[in-house]
Design an enzyme around this catalytic site. Sequence first.
Site, mmCIF file in Angstrom:
data_model
loop_
_atom_site.group_PDB
_atom_site.id
_atom_site.type_symbol
_atom_site.label_atom_id
_atom_site.label_comp_id
_atom_site.label_asym_id
_atom_site.label_seq_id
_atom_site.Cartn_x
_atom_site.Cartn_y
_atom_site.Cartn_z
ATOM 1 N N ASP A 42 0.832 -1.212 0.000
ATOM 2 C CA ASP A 42 0.000 0.000 0.000
ATOM 3 C C ASP A 42 0.863 1.258 0.000
ATOM 4 O O ASP A 42 2.064 1.235 -0.302
ATOM 5 C CB ASP A 42 -0.966 -0.060 1.200
ATOM 6 C CG ASP A 42 -2.308 0.579 0.898
ATOM 7 O OD1 ASP A 42 -2.355 1.819 0.843
ATOM 8 O OD2 ASP A 42 -3.295 -0.138 0.688
ATOM 9 N N ASP A 43 0.264 2.337 0.384
ATOM 10 C CA ASP A 43 0.852 3.671 0.395
ATOM 11 C C ASP A 43 2.194 3.707 1.154
ATOM 12 O O ASP A 43 2.357 3.008 2.157
ATOM 13 C CB ASP A 43 -0.165 4.582 1.100
ATOM 14 C CG ASP A 43 0.106 6.042 0.872
ATOM 15 O OD1 ASP A 43 1.123 6.375 0.273
ATOM 16 O OD2 ASP A 43 -0.735 6.848 1.321
ATOM 17 N N ARG B 66 -6.180 16.132 3.510
ATOM 18 C CA ARG B 66 -5.143 15.115 3.728
ATOM 19 C C ARG B 66 -3.801 15.619 3.165
ATOM 20 O O ARG B 66 -3.059 14.865 2.553
ATOM 21 C CB ARG B 66 -5.532 13.788 3.065
ATOM 22 C CG ARG B 66 -4.936 12.587 3.785
ATOM 23 C CD ARG B 66 -5.044 11.311 2.972
ATOM 24 N NE ARG B 66 -4.643 10.171 3.784
ATOM 25 C CZ ARG B 66 -4.086 9.069 3.303
ATOM 26 N NH1 ARG B 66 -3.882 8.933 2.017
ATOM 27 N NH2 ARG B 66 -3.743 8.091 4.104
ATOM 28 N N LYS C 84 -3.840 -0.983 -6.913
ATOM 29 C CA LYS C 84 -4.925 -0.361 -6.144
ATOM 30 C C LYS C 84 -4.870 1.126 -6.474
ATOM 31 O O LYS C 84 -3.909 1.810 -6.129
ATOM 32 C CB LYS C 84 -4.692 -0.609 -4.651
ATOM 33 C CG LYS C 84 -5.702 0.061 -3.728
ATOM 34 C CD LYS C 84 -5.404 -0.310 -2.265
ATOM 35 C CE LYS C 84 -6.326 0.361 -1.290
ATOM 36 N NZ LYS C 84 -6.008 0.029 0.109
ATOM 37 N N ASP D 217 -6.097 4.645 -5.904
ATOM 38 C CA ASP D 217 -6.757 5.356 -4.807
ATOM 39 C C ASP D 217 -7.019 6.814 -5.180
ATOM 40 O O ASP D 217 -6.473 7.330 -6.168
ATOM 41 C CB ASP D 217 -5.832 5.280 -3.571
ATOM 42 C CG ASP D 217 -6.580 5.404 -2.253
ATOM 43 O OD1 ASP D 217 -7.755 5.795 -2.262
ATOM 44 O OD2 ASP D 217 -5.959 5.130 -1.198
ATOM 45 N N CYS E 134 -10.409 2.417 -5.620
ATOM 46 C CA CYS E 134 -10.534 2.773 -4.212
ATOM 47 C C CYS E 134 -10.565 4.291 -4.159
ATOM 48 O O CYS E 134 -9.904 4.959 -4.952
ATOM 49 C CB CYS E 134 -9.314 2.240 -3.465
ATOM 50 S SG CYS E 134 -9.142 2.863 -1.791
ATOM 51 N N ASP F 196 -12.962 2.391 4.186
ATOM 52 C CA ASP F 196 -11.768 2.217 5.007
ATOM 53 C C ASP F 196 -12.125 1.573 6.342
ATOM 54 O O ASP F 196 -11.248 1.094 7.056
ATOM 55 C CB ASP F 196 -11.103 3.573 5.264
ATOM 56 C CG ASP F 196 -10.227 3.983 4.090
ATOM 57 O OD1 ASP F 196 -10.127 3.200 3.119
ATOM 58 O OD2 ASP F 196 -9.650 5.076 4.138
HETATM 59 C C1 DGJ Z 1 -7.180 5.223 1.630
HETATM 60 C C2 DGJ Z 1 -7.491 3.800 1.312
HETATM 61 O O1 DGJ Z 1 -8.857 3.596 1.334
HETATM 62 C C3 DGJ Z 1 -6.746 2.914 2.295
HETATM 63 O O2 DGJ Z 1 -7.101 1.573 2.103
HETATM 64 C C4 DGJ Z 1 -5.279 3.126 2.092
HETATM 65 O O3 DGJ Z 1 -4.897 2.679 0.819
HETATM 66 C C5 DGJ Z 1 -4.937 4.588 2.284
HETATM 67 N N1 DGJ Z 1 -5.762 5.433 1.475
HETATM 68 C C6 DGJ Z 1 -3.497 4.850 1.952
HETATM 69 O O4 DGJ Z 1 -3.204 6.176 1.998
#
Ligand code: DGJ
Length: 730
Positions: free
Chosen positions: A346-347, A426, A460, A462, A510, A532
């Site tokens: 992930d991030d 954010r 993914k 986002d 996402c 989330d």
């Molecule tokens: C929001 C996503 O919905 C989370 O699952 C995760 O990927 C975070 N962003 C990462 O910043």
Amino acid sequence: MPRAFLPVILLSLSMSTTAFSQAPSSIRIETHNNLLLLGVDTGHQLKQLYYGRQMADAVSSATTGEAAYPVYGTGHESREVALRLTHSDGNLTSRLVYVDHSVSRPDANTVLTTIHLKDSYYPVQVSLYYKAYTNEDVIEQWTEVRHQEKGPVTLFDFASAGLSFSSQSYYLNYFYGDWANEFNLIETPLTPGVKVIDSKLGVRVNQRSNPSFLLSLNGQLQEDGGEVIGGSLAWPGNWQLKFDVDDQKKLNVLCGINPYGSQYALPAGTVFRTPSLLYTYSPEGAGTVTRRFHRWARKYGILDGYGSRDVLLNNWEATYFDFDETKLTTIIQEAGKMGFELFLLDDGWFGNKYPRNNDDAGLGDWQVNKKKLPHGIPYLVKTCQENHLKFGIWIEPEMVNPRSELYEKHPDWVITAPNRDLSLQRNQLILDLSNPEVVEYVYSSIDKLLSENKGISYIKWDCNRYVTNPGSHYLGKDRQTHLFIDYPKALLQIMERVRKKFPETTMMVCSGGGGRIDYASLPYFQEYWPSDNTDAADRIRIQWGLGYFFPSIGLASHVSNIPNGFTGRTESLKFRFDVSLAAKLGMDLQPNQMNEADKQFSRNAIQTYKDIRDVVMHGDLYRLISPYSGNPSTYAGDRAALSYVSEDGARAIVFAYQMKKSITGNSIQLRLKGLDPKAGYTFKELNKGSYSRVKAYEGRRFSGEYLMTQGVVFDMYNDYESAVFQLTRQ
Ligand code: DGJ
């Protein structure tokens, strides 16, 4: 598959078309069980004569009926209209008349009816498209506007579709919430006046609501009875659903792009194509609407809807930004041993000058962070392969942090109004996709990442903020209001390009949770992240709401840590798995932090999922007991249950959840649905915990009729307990 803003020419190439130029007495748009009947009146106006269950002998006179696509200037000035435009000479009115229509068959299951209308004076043409999906009983409708006036025509309202109803009462059901609290189902009666559900968020448009609705006629929404229209707008930009009831209780429903702040100056010769509205009419309640949408979606609405999905482990809640190669290697090794099929990073993996160690830096700089990952992505891909896992990675390509090299170079690439402070959410800004240079950058960041790192098999995608302070450096002062339309249009084009170049890559959409779940985006994605909020009890409700329109094959649901980071609740591992087994299973925790018993439980649960996923992903969803008690607006049910039944009726997987402590035991009758009444089914409990609530049924055989009338009755006592069982036809 709906594709907003594709040139029409693509559609007409492969079809044989029957054309009609005489005003017809009626035009039938029909599926197996639905009929939408249109007609042309003596004044050449197109009317909706009927919409409802299929009828061989429907009215054929166009003397009654409401405008099929109401426009401003044809006597509809006191009501809401689908189309409102200003001609280049300043005339505010339009008068559309029927020109001709044609019918073609793109394939054996679909019939496309195109109706051409034109203004009676001005060179403006409006085409209405109705694509009927015969077996799924879904109609897809969109509209195109073009003109040859001397100057631009300005569009002020531009709905995709208008539908009218005449009924004694209307109950509107829609979805509402916010981040980590998506998809609450709300029911409200419609009274005379206008009710609008919309999004003005620009990007991440579904954070608070989704452009889908259930309209119940003559009474409140029921699961297995009553007349219901289900509709969903395929558009990832600002949207609007409008319900206009008059004093005669006539209802006009208008759905499309939200015109708010979006007047559009259309140059001559250019086509303005609206997104599609998808809809179905059911005389058998919401359950049928859902199953039709899901079957339609598996075939047309979500990528690879009849394929399978991998069980993945995501490191987000496991590590957040705090990881390095060593930590990830341990997680990957553990994941391999537990039976996972994919590891998703992930991030936090990118940015060097401005390393992404928290959410205030790095977005936009898609280069691997050398400190955290000195051997780059190839090392992680290899480690995954050694542990029999595929490798996936997170990106948020439309965004930029002010603390990034990208922003340093291109401060004019972000959405912001001039003479105003930057408005951060954010700590980030949105890249201005109305600018083709920015579009190219966004596309090429994804292209580069995938091309330079062979072995990334999953992305993914986002998107963590919405638009405030709207403005574009690129659009110039006359076209600022195009931003909310040009952005989603460009976004879909990027998705399309990525899809074409990387057809094998699995992609999850996402948006800080369920902020971008719609049928314009989903044809490019195999999965979607609903929220989330990974608390299993909350997820029952969120997944319940989502499930009205969107199929389980894409619905990612991850088992996460306790106490849950969002709610602080502690739920058993079995309960957490039982909620995720009802969707697309994944996990968001570090397996090496589990004890041996929990690891073993997880291994078994993952294996169980692999045995049942075919039914969960491709079966028909039956909602059995609602988590909403009595008043559907109150999420306060004690028990919830749902099942998936394979399309051939041979297997059903049933999920039952106890939401609240019941001191004397909750033994509510759990009547099953969708089984073959004459067949016998053998009962088997799945994902057993340390005790069983259903052991009286274990191994026994029951007729489908018994299971659907007497049901399965067992006590549940505790907060957050659950039972899962399988019924197999013998
Ligand atoms: C929001 C996503 O919905 C989370 O699952 C995760 O990927 C975070 N962003 C990462 O910043």
